[in-house]
Design a protein around this motif. Structure first.
Motif, PDB file in Angstrom:
ATOM      1  N   GLY A  93       0.817  -1.198   0.000  1.00 40.53           N
ATOM      2  CA  GLY A  93       0.000   0.000   0.000  1.00 40.53           C
ATOM      3  C   GLY A  93       0.853   1.250   0.000  1.00 40.53           C
ATOM      4  O   GLY A  93       1.513   1.551   0.981  1.00 40.53           O
ATOM      5  N   GLU A  94       0.843   1.938  -1.123  1.00 39.15           N
ATOM      6  CA  GLU A  94       1.532   3.221  -1.245  1.00 39.15           C
ATOM      7  C   GLU A  94       0.572   4.238  -1.834  1.00 39.15           C
ATOM      8  O   GLU A  94       0.952   5.083  -2.633  1.00 39.15           O
ATOM      9  N   GLY A  95      -0.702   4.110  -1.477  1.00 35.42           N
ATOM     10  CA  GLY A  95      -1.711   5.036  -1.962  1.00 35.42           C
ATOM     11  C   GLY A  95      -2.097   4.783  -3.407  1.00 35.42           C
ATOM     12  O   GLY A  95      -2.360   5.718  -4.143  1.00 35.42           O
ATOM     13  N   PHE A  96      -2.137   3.523  -3.825  1.00 35.92           N
ATOM     14  CA  PHE A  96      -2.472   3.247  -5.219  1.00 35.92           C
ATOM     15  C   PHE A  96      -3.638   2.283  -5.331  1.00 35.92           C
ATOM     16  O   PHE A  96      -4.103   1.712  -4.363  1.00 35.92           O
ATOM     17  N   GLY A  97      -4.102   2.126  -6.555  1.00 37.71           N
ATOM     18  CA  GLY A  97      -5.201   1.226  -6.848  1.00 37.71           C
ATOM     19  C   GLY A  97      -4.770   0.186  -7.854  1.00 37.71           C
ATOM     20  O   GLY A  97      -3.846   0.400  -8.634  1.00 37.71           O
ATOM     21  N   VAL A  98      -5.453  -0.943  -7.825  1.00 36.68           N
ATOM     22  CA  VAL A  98      -5.181  -2.031  -8.755  1.00 36.68           C
ATOM     23  C   VAL A  98      -6.481  -2.365  -9.470  1.00 36.68           C
ATOM     24  O   VAL A  98      -7.503  -2.627  -8.826  1.00 36.68           O
ATOM     25  N   ASN A  99      -6.434  -2.338 -10.801  1.00 34.63           N
ATOM     26  CA  ASN A  99      -7.554  -2.776 -11.625  1.00 34.63           C
ATOM     27  C   ASN A  99      -7.174  -4.125 -12.213  1.00 34.63           C
ATOM     28  O   ASN A  99      -6.251  -4.212 -13.028  1.00 34.63           O
ATOM     29  N   ILE A 100      -7.854  -5.166 -11.777  1.00 32.10           N
ATOM     30  CA  ILE A 100      -7.596  -6.502 -12.327  1.00 32.10           C
ATOM     31  C   ILE A 100      -8.639  -6.733 -13.403  1.00 32.10           C
ATOM     32  O   ILE A 100      -9.819  -6.913 -13.115  1.00 32.10           O
ATOM     33  N   THR A 101      -8.189  -6.676 -14.658  1.00 26.29           N
ATOM     34  CA  THR A 101      -9.082  -6.938 -15.780  1.00 26.29           C
ATOM     35  C   THR A 101      -8.802  -8.312 -16.367  1.00 26.29           C
ATOM     36  O   THR A 101      -9.488  -8.744 -17.284  1.00 26.29           O
ATOM     37  N   ALA A 102      -7.800  -8.986 -15.845  1.00 27.87           N
ATOM     38  CA  ALA A 102      -7.485 -10.350 -16.264  1.00 27.87           C
ATOM     39  C   ALA A 102      -8.556 -11.290 -15.727  1.00 27.87           C
ATOM     40  O   ALA A 102      -9.288 -10.951 -14.799  1.00 27.87           O
ATOM     41  N   THR A 103      -8.625 -12.488 -16.331  1.00 25.74           N
ATOM     42  CA  THR A 103      -9.435 -13.500 -15.676  1.00 25.74           C
ATOM     43  C   THR A 103      -8.847 -13.674 -14.291  1.00 25.74           C
ATOM     44  O   THR A 103      -7.755 -13.194 -14.006  1.00 25.74           O
ATOM     45  N   ALA A 104      -9.508 -14.331 -13.403  1.00 20.15           N
ATOM     46  CA  ALA A 104      -9.110 -14.386 -11.994  1.00 20.15           C
ATOM     47  C   ALA A 104      -7.638 -14.754 -11.798  1.00 20.15           C
ATOM     48  O   ALA A 104      -7.115 -15.655 -12.423  1.00 20.15           O
ATOM     49  N   ILE A 105      -6.999 -14.005 -10.911  1.00 21.43           N
ATOM     50  CA  ILE A 105      -5.632 -14.309 -10.481  1.00 21.43           C
ATOM     51  C   ILE A 105      -5.729 -15.357  -9.374  1.00 21.43           C
ATOM     52  O   ILE A 105      -6.603 -15.265  -8.508  1.00 21.43           O
ATOM     53  N   THR A 106      -4.827 -16.320  -9.365  1.00 22.19           N
ATOM     54  CA  THR A 106      -4.787 -17.326  -8.309  1.00 22.19           C
ATOM     55  C   THR A 106      -3.499 -17.154  -7.514  1.00 22.19           C
ATOM     56  O   THR A 106      -2.439 -16.941  -8.091  1.00 22.19           O
ATOM     57  N   VAL A 107      -3.610 -17.252  -6.193  1.00 23.80           N
ATOM     58  CA  VAL A 107      -2.446 -17.195  -5.310  1.00 23.80           C
ATOM     59  C   VAL A 107      -2.375 -18.535  -4.587  1.00 23.80           C
ATOM     60  O   VAL A 107      -3.255 -18.864  -3.785  1.00 23.80           O
ATOM     61  N   ALA A 108      -1.326 -19.301  -4.880  1.00 23.32           N
ATOM     62  CA  ALA A 108      -1.206 -20.666  -4.364  1.00 23.32           C
ATOM     63  C   ALA A 108      -0.793 -20.728  -2.901  1.00 23.32           C
ATOM     64  O   ALA A 108      -1.208 -21.626  -2.175  1.00 23.32           O
ATOM     65  N   ASN A 109       0.038 -19.796  -2.428  1.00 24.75           N
ATOM     66  CA  ASN A 109       0.579 -19.896  -1.079  1.00 24.75           C
ATOM     67  C   ASN A 109       0.109 -18.766  -0.170  1.00 24.75           C
ATOM     68  O   ASN A 109      -0.702 -18.988   0.701  1.00 24.75           O
ATOM     69  N   THR A 110       0.622 -17.533  -0.341  1.00 24.69           N
ATOM     70  CA  THR A 110       0.261 -16.435   0.563  1.00 24.69           C
ATOM     71  C   THR A 110      -0.041 -15.154  -0.205  1.00 24.69           C
ATOM     72  O   THR A 110       0.758 -14.715  -1.025  1.00 24.69           O
TER      73      THR A 110
END
Length: 181
Positions: A93-110
């Motif tokens: 967090g540094e005062g920014f935003g994230v737009n995820i327009t990709a198909t779903a991102i998967t996080v396997a661990n953390t």
């Protein structure tokens, strides 16, 4: 064919991987400009791939190599294309935003949300198969994106130390098996 080995890689411009093979090594890779994976068989580093701009996963293949991907940028960034699977994913967090327009991102661990300024996950879906750790100390933030807790093993959610800090966007628990602690 590029093999990173034990050599740190840092770019200030765009990093475009359009063909061939990239084999990550054991140290960090830092990309300040846009990151585009459009045709390379890309095996990431076992350390941390730091992305400070937009990223597009439109072709080729991304293998996480049990390493981390870290988004660390002020301003709004977009993650587009075919949703990759990351091993560890961190949004600082540094005062920014994230737009995820990709198909779903998967996080396997953390999946980690850290930093001292707010972060908004504005759009898109992150499927968390592992733990979620929030150490962000900013009030506000969150966004309207979706974090979907879907792992089939026991998972841990660790929130920020103080009430009102480290806000998340929408959160859905949709586990087929395992326990959420």
């Amino acid at each position: 064919t590029i093999s990173q080995g034990a050599n740190t890689i840092s770019t200030t411009g765009a990093a475009t991987f359009a063909g061939g093979t990239f084999t990550g090594g054991s140290v960090n890779i830092s990309v300040t400009g846009p990151f585009t994976l459009s045709g390379t068989a890309f095996t990431s580093t076992m350390a941390t791939l730091v992305l400070k701009n937009n990223s597009a996963f439109t072709g080729g293949g991304f293998i996480h190599n049990n390493g981390s991907v870290q988004y660390n940028q002020s301003g709004v960034i977009t993650v587009s294309g075919t949703g990759p699977t990351f091993y560890n994913l961190e949004f600082i967090g540094e005062g920014f935003g994230v737009n995820i327009t990709a198909t779903a991102i998967t996080v396997a661990n953390t999946l980690t949300i850290s930093g001292a300024s707010l972060i908004n996950l504005n759009t898109g879906t992150i499927n968390a198969d592992g733990d979620i750790v929030v150490t962000n100390s900013a009030t506000g933030g969150g966004g309207t994106g979706l974090i979907n807790i879907v792992g089939t093993v026991n998972q841990n959610y660790t929130g920020s130390a103080a009430a009102g800090e480290g806000a998340l966007p929408q959160l859905t628990i949709n586990k087929a098996s395992g326990t959420l602690n």
